[in-house]
Design a protein around this motif. Structure first.
Motif, short mmCIF file in Angstrom:
data_model
loop_
_atom_site.label_atom_id
_atom_site.label_comp_id
_atom_site.label_asym_id
_atom_site.label_seq_id
_atom_site.Cartn_x
_atom_site.Cartn_y
_atom_site.Cartn_z
N ILE A 68 16.48 59.29 40.27
CA ILE A 68 15.59 59.41 41.49
C ILE A 68 16.07 58.18 42.48
N ILE A 69 16.47 58.69 43.61
CA ILE A 69 17.03 57.67 44.75
C ILE A 69 15.90 57.88 45.95
N ASN A 70 15.60 56.50 46.24
CA ASN A 70 14.50 56.23 47.35
C ASN A 70 15.42 55.76 48.68
N HIS A 71 15.01 56.53 49.76
CA HIS A 71 15.93 55.91 50.98
C HIS A 71 14.68 55.96 52.12
N LEU A 72 14.72 54.84 52.84
CA LEU A 72 13.42 54.33 53.75
C LEU A 72 14.20 54.45 55.07
N SER A 73 13.65 54.97 56.07
CA SER A 73 14.10 54.96 57.08
C SER A 73 13.08 54.62 58.23
N THR A 74 13.20 53.82 59.10
CA THR A 74 12.20 53.32 59.92
C THR A 74 12.74 53.20 61.52
N LYS A 75 11.90 54.06 62.44
CA LYS A 75 12.31 54.31 63.70
C LYS A 75 11.17 53.72 64.63
N VAL A 76 11.39 52.80 65.56
CA VAL A 76 10.44 52.15 66.56
C VAL A 76 10.97 52.40 67.94
N TRP A 77 9.99 52.62 68.72
CA TRP A 77 10.10 53.34 70.03
C TRP A 77 8.78 53.26 70.79
N ALA A 78 8.96 53.06 72.30
CA ALA A 78 7.99 52.98 73.29
C ALA A 78 7.66 54.35 73.66
N SER A 79 6.42 54.83 73.67
CA SER A 79 5.89 56.19 74.16
C SER A 79 6.29 56.19 75.67
N ASP A 80 6.92 57.22 75.91
CA ASP A 80 7.50 57.59 77.51
C ASP A 80 6.18 57.97 78.16
N GLY A 81 6.05 57.36 79.42
CA GLY A 81 4.93 57.91 80.40
C GLY A 81 3.71 57.65 80.23
N TYR A 82 3.27 56.45 79.11
CA TYR A 82 2.08 56.07 78.80
C TYR A 82 1.74 54.64 79.75
N SER A 83 0.85 54.54 80.41
CA SER A 83 0.57 53.37 80.82
C SER A 83 -1.31 53.45 81.13
N ASP A 84 -1.62 52.12 81.40
CA ASP A 84 -3.15 52.13 81.54
C ASP A 84 -3.55 50.94 82.32
N SER A 85 -4.48 50.82 83.09
CA SER A 85 -4.94 49.65 83.85
C SER A 85 -5.59 48.54 83.04
N THR A 86 -5.24 47.49 83.05
CA THR A 86 -6.08 46.43 82.28
C THR A 86 -5.71 45.08 82.85
N THR A 87 -6.62 44.14 82.76
CA THR A 87 -6.14 42.84 83.13
C THR A 87 -5.87 42.16 82.08
N SER A 88 -4.67 41.46 82.15
CA SER A 88 -3.91 40.50 81.00
C SER A 88 -3.16 39.99 81.54
N SER A 89 -2.60 38.90 80.62
CA SER A 89 -1.50 37.86 80.96
C SER A 89 -0.40 38.24 80.06
N SER A 90 0.83 37.64 80.26
CA SER A 90 1.84 38.16 79.50
C SER A 90 1.66 37.57 78.06
N SER A 91 0.82 36.42 77.79
CA SER A 91 0.40 36.10 76.21
C SER A 91 -0.19 36.82 75.66
N SER A 92 -1.11 37.88 76.49
CA SER A 92 -2.13 38.46 75.85
C SER A 92 -2.27 39.87 75.91
N ILE A 93 -0.91 40.53 76.39
CA ILE A 93 -0.80 41.69 76.80
C ILE A 93 -1.22 42.94 75.53
N GLN A 94 -2.05 43.78 75.91
CA GLN A 94 -2.47 44.81 74.78
C GLN A 94 -1.37 45.57 74.45
N VAL A 95 -1.18 45.75 73.00
CA VAL A 95 -0.35 46.54 72.40
C VAL A 95 -0.88 47.57 71.72
N ASP A 96 -0.67 48.99 72.15
CA ASP A 96 -1.36 50.07 71.28
C ASP A 96 -0.39 50.48 70.36
N LEU A 97 -0.67 50.26 69.18
CA LEU A 97 0.54 50.64 67.96
C LEU A 97 0.09 51.67 67.28
#
Length: 224
Positions: free
Chosen positions: A3-32
């Motif tokens: 039995i051979i296990n292979h793990l692959s991980t892809k990380v990316w930012a969703s295209d065309g997604y934005s929302d208006s909110t009040t935040s600073s660069s230190s507390s910007i909200q991340v939708d994960l």
């Protein structure tokens, strides 16, 4: 079976997604969004070394969403690991894979650090997706299956049990090579009729199927 296990991980930012909110660069909200998928595939390796996929299917597919108010928690491996460890456990990811996944996330966010700061200035939410796939490959080696009973029979013989004979399995019997060459049966010594398929044993001796069954000391395995 290996039995051979292979793990692959892809990380990316969703295209065309934005929302208006009040935040600073230190507390910007991340939708994960974390997607976890487990796939199984069976690969057969024939005695001549040819490998082919028998089947492949998905057995598990889960998603988990969470909002993080401070993206800087994800910018360093220790804090990112601490924040996401429980999420990965909930969706069933083996702890042995956590560090590898977290490292990929941190690496991606470090690359997007300037972009995230710019989004913070305009009050946007940073959308982040992580796709994790674990591929579990079951490798069936026919040659190993053919050789194993011979080895077991030798051990059994040395231990003085069962007259040194180990019955074969259904899988091994199906793996035996069929021959249509013009040879003689090693039991009845008669030549094979034209077009008749004979059984080639691991020792390379060739027999009529009926002859080898006749001298076999064990009942052949059945589907039952």
């Amino acid at each position: 079976m290996e039995i051979i296990n292979h793990l692959s991980t892809k990380v990316w930012a969703s295209d065309g997604y934005s929302d208006s909110t009040t935040s600073s660069s230190s507390s910007i909200q991340v939708d994960l969004k974390i997607s976890w998928q487990v796939e199984y595939q069976r690969i057969n390796i024939s005695p001549n070394g040819v490998a082919y996929v028998i089947n492949k299917f998905v057995v598990e597919n889960l998603d988990r969403k969470l909002q993080l108010s401070n993206y800087q928690l994800l910018m360093l491996i220790p804090t990112c690991h601490q924040r996401l460890n429980w999420v990965l456990l909930v969706i069933g990811v083996d702890p042995d894979f956590h560090l590898s996944i977290v490292s990929k996330i941190v690496e991606h966010l470090q690359e997007k650090k300037i972009l995230i700061s710019q989004m913070a200035a305009t009050g946007e939410i940073f959308p982040l997706q992580v796709g994790i796939t674990l591929l579990k490959t079951h490798v069936l080696n026919e040659q190993v299956l053919i050789d194993l009973p011979t080895w077991e029979s030798m051990v059994e013989n040395e231990n003085g049990g069962n007259k040194g004979m180990i019955p074969e399995t259904n899988v091994l019997i199906k793996a035996l090579r069929k021959s249509s060459e013009s040879e003689s049966c090693m039991i009845c010594l008669k030549e094979f009729s034209c077009g008749l398929k004979a059984i080639v044993m691991p020792c390379s001796h060739v027999f009529h199927g009926s002859c080898i069954i006749t001298i076999c000391r064990f009942e052949m395995p059945t589907s039952n």
